[in-house]
Design an enzyme around this catalytic site. Structure first.
Site, PDB file in Angstrom:
ATOM      1  N   HIS A  65      64.571  55.993   5.143  1.00  0.00           N
ATOM      2  CA  HIS A  65      63.358  55.187   5.238  1.00  0.00           C
ATOM      3  C   HIS A  65      63.290  54.608   6.645  1.00  0.00           C
ATOM      4  O   HIS A  65      64.182  53.862   7.065  1.00  0.00           O
ATOM      5  CB  HIS A  65      63.350  54.067   4.197  1.00  0.00           C
ATOM      6  CG  HIS A  65      62.102  53.233   4.246  1.00  0.00           C
ATOM      7  ND1 HIS A  65      60.991  53.518   3.474  1.00  0.00           N
ATOM      8  CD2 HIS A  65      61.779  52.136   4.976  1.00  0.00           C
ATOM      9  CE1 HIS A  65      60.042  52.631   3.732  1.00  0.00           C
ATOM     10  NE2 HIS A  65      60.497  51.777   4.645  1.00  0.00           N
ATOM     11  N   CYS A  66      62.225  54.927   7.368  1.00  0.00           N
ATOM     12  CA  CYS A  66      62.097  54.500   8.759  1.00  0.00           C
ATOM     13  C   CYS A  66      61.067  53.376   8.857  1.00  0.00           C
ATOM     14  O   CYS A  66      59.866  53.619   8.662  1.00  0.00           O
ATOM     15  CB  CYS A  66      61.676  55.673   9.640  1.00  0.00           C
ATOM     16  SG  CYS A  66      61.570  55.244  11.388  1.00  0.00           S
TER      17      CYS A  66
END
Length: 388
Positions: free
Chosen positions: A168-169
């Site tokens: 998850h960025c």
């Protein structure tokens, strides 16, 4: 009389999807709820490029080549396009099981594991799956009520299972998975080239100005519209932003280039799935860097299985009345049978508009009013006066 006409409100599937995501443009845009760092990313890219195009590009285009701003514009547009494509797309979210499907899976698990004695811990819910002669374990997700496909994982931030989950960025405001990983890689690659490009030509700009008027005079030079701020101060600000961005973005690009060459994800690398104590070989690797890169970056892109804009159901929202003509009634007056077998009209008006009068049988009339057979009724005096 009035008739009710109900309007139907279309409810699309994205409005009822579980998880912690936000949707825009009627479900076409899908992002995580935490978007603050994404806005910071946009601000840094747009701000740095705006300063570069406004000040340095004009001088460099005249002194060196007009191709400098053109190439910078191409890199900028490509980086922004891949960023928005990564941020606004479905990363590969797997739909949760329906109640019937979840109940069926529970029955399968109970049939496989049998009855667990009270006080004992139930065995882990795992299925073995073979890929390229390697045994891969499919884990059960207690939130989505499904056995996750290979390489899928549950994102704790978005609260969804994502196919080929990488990470998850927060910088792009979305998960990175099977459906947007190639755009994420192209984004960090183009951003690295853009950062190096701006950083290099900022230094060239200061060097050229220093050769002509000297470094100290360059520091004192001010533009006409901004007398309180030096052009070189803005250039130094760009250099500092690019310098600190350079290490992180270029390093991140190198790390993901390594992962692409091995056909591996960040999640698998952190967990040590193929480099741990078991020394299990990666069943997804082709053993060739070119083939791995072609599969990850050029392979077919699967469609989204969420069907976000599909119609879920229709709900009644409002009603509108329509007036009917007064001369006609909606239905015929009801006719009921009395206890003596005679028909009695309802309290509604008759067809000729007269008010219905209840009729009394001969037996129900008073004795002085009863008529014998063949005797005609004689109107009373009061009735005649009433008529006049």
């Amino acid at each position: 009389m009035s008739g009710m006409v109900a309007r139907k409100k279309v409810v699309r599937k994205w409005e009822k999807l579980p998880g912690r995501n936000t949707f825009c443009c009627d479900g076409r845009i899908m992002m995580a709820r935490q978007k603050g760092i994404f806005y910071l990313t946009l601000f840094l890219i747009l701000g740095t490029c705006a300063l570069f195009f406004a000040f340095e590009c004009r001088y460099l285009a005249v002194q060196l080549s007009p191709a400098i701003p053109v190439f910078a514009a191409v890199l900028f547009l490509f980086a922004m396009a891949t960023l928005l494509r990564t941020s606004f797309s479905d990363p590969g979210v797997i739909p949760r099981a329906l109640p019937d499907e979840a109940a069926f899976i529970e029955m399968e698990i109970e049939a496989t594991n049998g009855t667990v004695p009270q006080g004992q811990r139930p065995p882990p819910r795992i299925k073995n799956f073979q890929i390229n002669n390697q045994i891969v374990k499919l884990k059960y997700c207690y939130t989505c009520k499904i056995f996750r496909p290979p390489r899928a994982s549950h994102c704790s931030i978005c609260d969804n299972c994502v196919e080929r989950f990488d990470h998850h960025c927060p910088w792009v405001g979305n998960c990175v998975g099977k459906r947007n990983y190639r755009y994420f890689y192209l984004f960090i690659l183009s951003l690295s080239l853009l950062t190096i490009y701006i950083f290099t030509f900022n230094i060239v700009y200061v060097a050229l100005k220093s050769l002509k008027i000297g470094f100290l005079n360059t520091l004192k030079e001010t533009p006409g519209t901004y007398p309180s701020m030096s052009l070189t101060v803005l250039t130094v600000l760009e250099v500092l932003i690019c310098f600190f961005t350079l290490w992180s973005v270029v390093g991140l690009t190198g790390f993901h280039t390594f992962l692409v060459a091995l056909n591996q994800t960040t999640n698998e690398d952190i967990k040590g799935s193929w480099t741990g104590k078991n020394r299990v070989q990666n069943p997804y690797s082709h053993g060739n860097i070119v083939k791995n890169c072609c599969e990850v970056l050029c392979g077919p892109l699967p469609p989204s299985v969420l069907d976000r804009r599909g119609i879920l159901q229709q709900e009644e929202s409002t009603a509108q009345e329509e007036s009917c003509p007064r001369g006609t009634s909606a239905q015929e007056p009801a006719v009921a049978q009395g206890p003596g077998g005679q028909a009695e009209e309802s309290s509604a008006q008759r067809k000729d508009g007269s008010v219905p009068v209840p009729s009394l049988s001969n037996a129900e009339m008073p004795e002085e009013k009863q008529l014998t057979s063949g005797e005609l009724p004689v109107p009373s005096q009061d009735a005649g006066q009433a008529e006049h």
